[in-house]
Scaffold this motif. Structure first.
Motif, PDB file in Angstrom:
ATOM      1  N   SER A 116      48.622  31.506  68.781  1.00  0.00           N
ATOM      2  CA  SER A 116      47.501  30.812  68.855  1.00  0.00           C
ATOM      3  C   SER A 116      47.188  31.197  70.378  1.00  0.00           C
ATOM      4  O   SER A 116      47.969  31.268  70.778  1.00  0.00           O
ATOM      5  N   SER A 117      45.389  30.657  70.529  1.00  0.00           N
ATOM      6  CA  SER A 117      45.353  30.692  71.323  1.00  0.00           C
ATOM      7  C   SER A 117      45.766  30.039  72.793  1.00  0.00           C
ATOM      8  O   SER A 117      45.221  29.827  73.926  1.00  0.00           O
ATOM      9  N   VAL A 315      31.329  28.663  64.256  1.00  0.00           N
ATOM     10  CA  VAL A 315      31.843  27.314  64.763  1.00  0.00           C
ATOM     11  C   VAL A 315      31.275  26.997  66.994  1.00  0.00           C
ATOM     12  O   VAL A 315      30.681  27.395  67.201  1.00  0.00           O
ATOM     13  N   THR A 317      31.503  24.059  67.416  1.00  0.00           N
ATOM     14  CA  THR A 317      31.813  22.279  68.295  1.00  0.00           C
ATOM     15  C   THR A 317      32.959  22.578  69.222  1.00  0.00           C
ATOM     16  O   THR A 317      33.568  23.698  69.549  1.00  0.00           O
ATOM     17  N   SER A 341      34.778  25.050  59.250  1.00  0.00           N
ATOM     18  CA  SER A 341      36.155  25.032  59.218  1.00  0.00           C
ATOM     19  C   SER A 341      36.313  24.387  60.741  1.00  0.00           C
ATOM     20  O   SER A 341      36.370  24.940  61.421  1.00  0.00           O
ATOM     21  N   TYR A 342      37.485  23.377  60.462  1.00  0.00           N
ATOM     22  CA  TYR A 342      38.327  23.474  61.845  1.00  0.00           C
ATOM     23  C   TYR A 342      39.475  24.125  60.680  1.00  0.00           C
ATOM     24  O   TYR A 342      40.771  23.316  60.343  1.00  0.00           O
ATOM     25  N   VAL A 343      40.234  24.540  62.362  1.00  0.00           N
ATOM     26  CA  VAL A 343      41.647  25.627  61.327  1.00  0.00           C
ATOM     27  C   VAL A 343      42.545  25.159  62.766  1.00  0.00           C
ATOM     28  O   VAL A 343      41.545  25.296  63.607  1.00  0.00           O
ATOM     29  N   SER A 344      43.301  26.034  62.780  1.00  0.00           N
ATOM     30  CA  SER A 344      44.262  26.440  63.718  1.00  0.00           C
ATOM     31  C   SER A 344      45.692  27.245  63.325  1.00  0.00           C
ATOM     32  O   SER A 344      45.879  27.653  62.013  1.00  0.00           O
ATOM     33  N   SER A 345      46.457  27.865  64.584  1.00  0.00           N
ATOM     34  CA  SER A 345      47.145  28.616  63.889  1.00  0.00           C
ATOM     35  C   SER A 345      48.242  27.939  63.098  1.00  0.00           C
ATOM     36  O   SER A 345      49.257  28.225  62.313  1.00  0.00           O
ATOM     37  N   TYR A 364      34.147  16.735  59.841  1.00  0.00           N
ATOM     38  CA  TYR A 364      34.987  17.213  59.160  1.00  0.00           C
ATOM     39  C   TYR A 364      36.287  16.842  58.489  1.00  0.00           C
ATOM     40  O   TYR A 364      36.914  15.983  59.225  1.00  0.00           O
ATOM     41  N   ASP A 419      44.619  18.238  70.235  1.00  0.00           N
ATOM     42  CA  ASP A 419      43.350  17.371  70.191  1.00  0.00           C
ATOM     43  C   ASP A 419      42.549  16.183  70.119  1.00  0.00           C
ATOM     44  O   ASP A 419      43.810  15.519  68.661  1.00  0.00           O
ATOM     45  N   PHE A 435      35.231  16.158  66.440  1.00  0.00           N
ATOM     46  CA  PHE A 435      35.961  17.281  67.344  1.00  0.00           C
ATOM     47  C   PHE A 435      35.827  16.657  68.385  1.00  0.00           C
ATOM     48  O   PHE A 435      34.113  16.511  69.702  1.00  0.00           O
ATOM     49  N   ARG A 438      39.469  19.323  73.659  1.00  0.00           N
ATOM     50  CA  ARG A 438      41.359  19.349  73.636  1.00  0.00           C
ATOM     51  C   ARG A 438      41.950  18.905  74.950  1.00  0.00           C
ATOM     52  O   ARG A 438      40.978  19.508  76.082  1.00  0.00           O
TER      53      ARG A 438
HETATM   54  P1  AMP Z   1      43.402  28.671  67.226  1.00  0.00           P
HETATM   55  O1  AMP Z   1      45.543  28.100  67.244  1.00  0.00           O
HETATM   56  O2  AMP Z   1      43.823  30.180  68.556  1.00  0.00           O
HETATM   57  O3  AMP Z   1      43.848  29.064  66.106  1.00  0.00           O
HETATM   58  O4  AMP Z   1      43.790  27.310  67.658  1.00  0.00           O
HETATM   59  C1  AMP Z   1      42.821  25.985  67.825  1.00  0.00           C
HETATM   60  C2  AMP Z   1      42.369  25.343  68.513  1.00  0.00           C
HETATM   61  O5  AMP Z   1      41.404  26.446  67.921  1.00  0.00           O
HETATM   62  C3  AMP Z   1      42.692  24.092  67.475  1.00  0.00           C
HETATM   63  O6  AMP Z   1      43.070  23.536  67.724  1.00  0.00           O
HETATM   64  C4  AMP Z   1      40.887  23.355  68.566  1.00  0.00           C
HETATM   65  O7  AMP Z   1      41.301  23.523  69.410  1.00  0.00           O
HETATM   66  C5  AMP Z   1      40.205  24.682  68.535  1.00  0.00           C
HETATM   67  N1  AMP Z   1      39.513  24.628  67.072  1.00  0.00           N
HETATM   68  C6  AMP Z   1      39.305  25.523  66.021  1.00  0.00           C
HETATM   69  N2  AMP Z   1      38.877  25.106  64.991  1.00  0.00           N
HETATM   70  C7  AMP Z   1      37.553  24.259  65.780  1.00  0.00           C
HETATM   71  C8  AMP Z   1      36.345  24.101  65.378  1.00  0.00           C
HETATM   72  N3  AMP Z   1      35.810  23.909  64.708  1.00  0.00           N
HETATM   73  N4  AMP Z   1      35.743  23.100  66.216  1.00  0.00           N
HETATM   74  C9  AMP Z   1      36.240  22.810  67.635  1.00  0.00           C
HETATM   75  N5  AMP Z   1      37.392  23.169  67.767  1.00  0.00           N
HETATM   76  C10 AMP Z   1      38.625  24.411  66.744  1.00  0.00           C
END
Ligand code: AMP
Length: 625
Positions: A116-117, A315, A317, A341-345, A364, A419, A435, A438
C-alpha cells in the motif's frame, strides 16, 4: 429506441428505456449494479457470513472468541471483534510475510501481498491477498466501462492512451510476492490474455524501467493519435507527469517518428519489438508534433494532439484535487475529467455512477459485494475512538462524515482504512460517498502520504543538523504545503529561524545556504520509503524545498487566524497550509529558498534476482521562488 445519452442520465432510466446505445453485455452489468445497490443490507449480510465462514476458524478471529462452528450473527461479530488499525495487525501480517503458513488471518492461503502507499513505521503496509480477491477486484472494475458507455456512447470502440506503469516485484522473507495493486493487475494472466484496449502494447506497459516505458507509451500514443478516444492514468499526478515528459522529450519523439526508428535510449528488446509493430516513418506527423509542442502555450494540448478525445480519465478526488486546474488547462477546459473508482490495496470500494459530473462533485457508490463495510462517525459530537457506535453500510446518514472500516475476505477484520468520507446521497439503497480526506495526512504530491508526526520528525532531524552546523540556530516555527504548480510537485517547508545571540544581542549563528540545502536532504532522509521511492526511482516528487521566512512571520499568521475569529488560547500553528491568502502571505515574507541538493537513500526491498536500479528522475522541478 430513442434514448440518447442526455435522457439516460441514470442507470435505471437507461435500463427502462432499453437505449439502443447499450449493448447486451452492458445491460447485464448495469442490471447487476441496480441489483447490488437495491438490497445493500442483504448483500452485506451475505458477505459477512461468507467472510466469517472462511475466516472465523483462523487464529486471529479464534482469539476473539468467535466460535467457528456457529452461525455468527452480526451482533456477535460486533461485540467480540475489536476495531483495529494496521499496527494492531502488523505482528500477524509479519508472521505471514516471514513464512508462517498456518491459518493466521484467513483459512485460505495468502497468495501475495499488495504494498500500500499507506505506511507504517515509514515502510509500505503489506496487505494480504487470497486467491479469489483478483476475481472480486476484476468484477467491480468491469462495472465501470458499461457506465461510461452509457454516458459516452461509442467510447469503447476507440483506443485509450493510458499511462500505466509496473514496479519490480519484491519477495518477503517467506517468499511471497509483494507489489503495488496496479502492478499485480497488469502482470496478471487475466490482463495479459484479454484484448488490449490501449495504444500502448502490453510489453511496453510491462517494462519495469519507468523512462523506457513512458517514452514508448508516449510514442505509441502519438503514432495512433486519431484512434485515441480517452486519455488517462490511474491518478491525475501520473497524467501530468506524462505531459511534462512530452514537454521535455518531444523533439526526440518527433525525430523517431520522422525516421520511423525508435531512439537508442530505449534498450529493452521486448519494448523495441512491440514499438516496431506501430512506428512507421511519418514526416507529416513529426512536423505536426514539432509545430504543436514548440508553441509556448500548452493550453489544450491534449485535444490538440489527440483531437478525438472524449474525456480525461484520472482520479482527481482526495489528494489529487490539487491537480484539477492544471489538468483543465492542458485539456482545454472543455473535456470532462472523470474519476471512475475508489479502490485501495485492502479492497475495491466503489464506482462513480455519474462520471461526467464536475470533478469537484464526485461521489462513489459503494459496491456492497466487495467487502463488509462499517462506518465510524466523525462528526464533532461523535467520539472518533468509540468503536461501539459504528454504523452499517445500510444505515449511514446523508450529510454525515465517517471513517471507513472494512472486513475483507483476506482476513482484515474491522480494519480502519483511514479515509474520511461524507455521505452525499444514495443510489437506490447504496450510499454515495465523497472522499473528504485521509486521516492525518498533511502532505501528498502523488502516492506519498506524509502525516503530521512524520513531518515533525523530519523537521526535528533537520533542526538538529542545523544546530550542530551553525552554533545554535534552530527552527522556531514551521509549516508546509505541497507545491504542484510544476511537475513533478514537491514539498515546500517554511521555516522561521531562531538565531542565537551574544550578550550584546548580535547573532552568533551563521546559517549558510549549503547548510540549509543539507537540511532539505536531511528531511527527505527522514520521510517514508514511499516518499523516497517517489524521489529516487519514480521521479514523481521533486527536491524538497525550505523557504526561510523573516522573523515575525508566524505571528502574522496567528494574527490572520485571530482576525478570522480563532481564539488566541486555542491557536496552533497549522503544519500544512492550503488557503491561497495564507500561502501568499508566507511567500511574500520569504528571504531565501533552498533545495535538496541530492537524492535521499532508497533501496527496494531485495528480491531474488536483480535489484531495481534507481535512475535519474525523468522530469525536473523548478523553483517557484
Ligand atoms: P493504496 O492502498 O496505495 O492503493 O491507496 C489507497 C488509498 O488511496 C485509499 O485508501 C485512499 O486514501 C486513496 N484513494 C484511492 N482511490 C481514491 C479516489 N478515487 N479518491 C481519493 N482517494 C483515493
Amino acid at each position: 429506441m430513442s434514448a440518447t445519452p442526455a435522457d439516460v442520465s441514470t442507470i435505471g432510466a437507461a435500463l427502462r428505456s432499453a437505449a439502443p446505445t447499450v449493448n447486451d453485455a452492458d445491460v447485464e452489468k448495469l442490471r447487476l449494479i441496480e441489483e447490488l445497490t437495491s438490497d445493500v443490507d442483504a448483500v452485506q449480510e451475505r458477505v459477512l457470513s461468507e467472510i466469517l465462514g472462511r475466516n472465523a476458524a483462523a487464529e486471529y478471529l479464534s482469539k476473539c472468541s468467535l466460535d467457528a462452528g456457529d452461525d455468527i450473527s452480526r451482533a456477535t461479530f460486533r461485540a467480540k471483534v475489536p476495531v483495529v488499525s494496521y499496527d494492531d495487525l502488523k505482528p500477524y501480517i509479519q508472521r505471514i510475510a516471514d513464512g508462517d503458513r498456518s491459518p493466521i488471518l484467513s483459512t485460505r492461503p495468502i497468495t501475495e501481498f499488495l504494498t500500500s502507499s499507506g505506511t507504517s513505521g515509514g515502510e509500505r503496509k503489506l496487505i494480504p491477498v487470497v486467491e479469489d480477491d483478483s476475481g472480486r477486484r476484476h468484477a467491480m472494475h468491469s462495472l465501470i466501462a458499461p457506465v461510461l458507455n452509457l454516458f459516452v456512447p461509442g467510447v469503447d470502440k476507440g483506443k485509450g492512451l493510458y499511462f500505466l506503469f509496473v514496479k519490480a516485484e519484491t519477495k518477503t522473507r517467506g517468499g511471497l510476492t509483494a507489489w503495488p495493486a496496479l502492478t499485480s493487475i497488469l502482470k496478471s494472466e487475466r490482463f495479459k490474455s484479454q484484448p488490449n484496449p490501449y495504444t500502448s502494447p502490453t510489453a511496453v506497459i510491462l517494462c519495469e524501467d519507468a523512462f523506457q516505458s513512458m517514452y514508448a507509451q508516449m510514442l505509441c500514443g502519438l503514432c495512433q493519435r486519431h484512434d485515441v478516444l480517452r486519455v488517462g492514468a490511474m491518478f491525475a499526478a501520473t497524467l501530468l507527469r506524462a505531459i511534462r515528459f512530452l514537454q521535455l522529450n518531444w523533439e526526440q519523439l518527433a525525430a523517431d517518428i520522422e525516421a520511423g526508428e525508435l531512439s537508442r535510449h530505449v534498450t529493452d528488446p521486448s519494448v523495441r519489438e512491440a514499438v516496431a509493430g506501430i512506428l512507421r516513418p511519418d514526416a507529416e506527423l513529426a512536423e505536426f508534433i514539432r509545430a504543436e509542442c514548440s508553441k509556448v502555450d500548452w493550453a489544450g494540448i491534449i485535444t490538440r494532439i489527440w483531437p478525438n478525445t472524449k474525456y480525461v480519465d484520472a482520479v482527481v478526488t482526495g489528494a489529487m484535487a490539487q491537480y484539477i486546474p492544471t489538468l483543465q488547462h492542458y485539456s482545454g477546459g472543455g473535456l470532462p475529467i472523470v474519476s471512475t473508482s475508489y479502490v485501495s490495496s485492502e479492497a475495491s470500494f466503489g464506482i462513480n455512477l455519474r462520471p461526467m459530473c464536475d470533478p469537484s462533485d464526485v461521489s462513489y457508490t459503494i459496491m456492497p459485494n466487495t467487502a463488509y463495510f462499517e462506518f465510524l462517525p466523525m462528526d464533532a459530537d461523535a467520539d472518533a475512538d468509540d468503536s461501539t457506535n459504528l454504523v452499517d453500510l445500510a444505515r449511514v446518514e446523508a450529510g454525515r462524515e465517517y471513517e471507513l472500516v472494512v472486513t475483507t475476505f483476506a482476513g482484515l477484520s474491522r480494519y480502519r482504512v483511514g479515509d474520511v468520507l461524507r455521505v452525499t446521497g444514495f443510489h437506490n439503497a447504496a450510499p454515495q460517498l465523497r472522499f473528504v480526506r485521509r486521516q492525518g495526512v498533511v502532505l501528498s504530491v502523488e502516492s506519498d502520504k506524509t502525516d503530521e508526526a512524520e513531518l515533525q520528525r523530519a523537521v526535528d532531524r533537520a533542526s538538529a543538523l542545523l544546530r550542530s552546523r551553525t552554533r545554535g540556530a534552530c527552527v522556531a516555527e514551521f509549516t508546509s504545503r505541497a507545491c504542484t504548480d510544476r511537475v513533478p510537485g514537491h514539498y515546500v517547508v517554511y521555516w522561521e529561524l531562531l538565531l542565537t545571540t551574544d550578550a550584546g544581542g548580535d547573532a552568533v549563528a551563521v546559517v549558510d545556504g549549503e547548510t540549509l540545502g543539507r537540511c532539505c536532504l536531511e528531511m527527505e532522509e527522514a520521510l517514508s520509503s514511499v516518499y523516497r521511492q517517489g524521489r529516487v526511482a519514480d521521479g514523481s516528487i521533486g527536491p524538497l524545498e525550505i523557504r526561510v521566512v523573516r522573523a515575525g512571520t508566524f505571528e502574522e499568521l496567528m494574527d490572520v487566524a485571530v482576525s478570522r475569529g480563532m481564539s488566541i488560547g486555542q491557536y496552533k500553528v497549522p503544519r500544512c497550509v492550503t488557503r491561497s491568502d495564507v500561502v501568499e502571505l508566507l511567500d511574500s515574507r520569504v528571504v531565501s529558498c533552498h533545495f535538496s541538493p541530492a537524492l535521499p537513500h532508497w533501496t527496494p526491498t531485495p528480491r531474488s534476482g536483480t535489484p531495481a536500479s534507481p535512475r535519474a528522475p525523468v522530469t525536473e522541478a523548478k523553483s517557484t521562488c
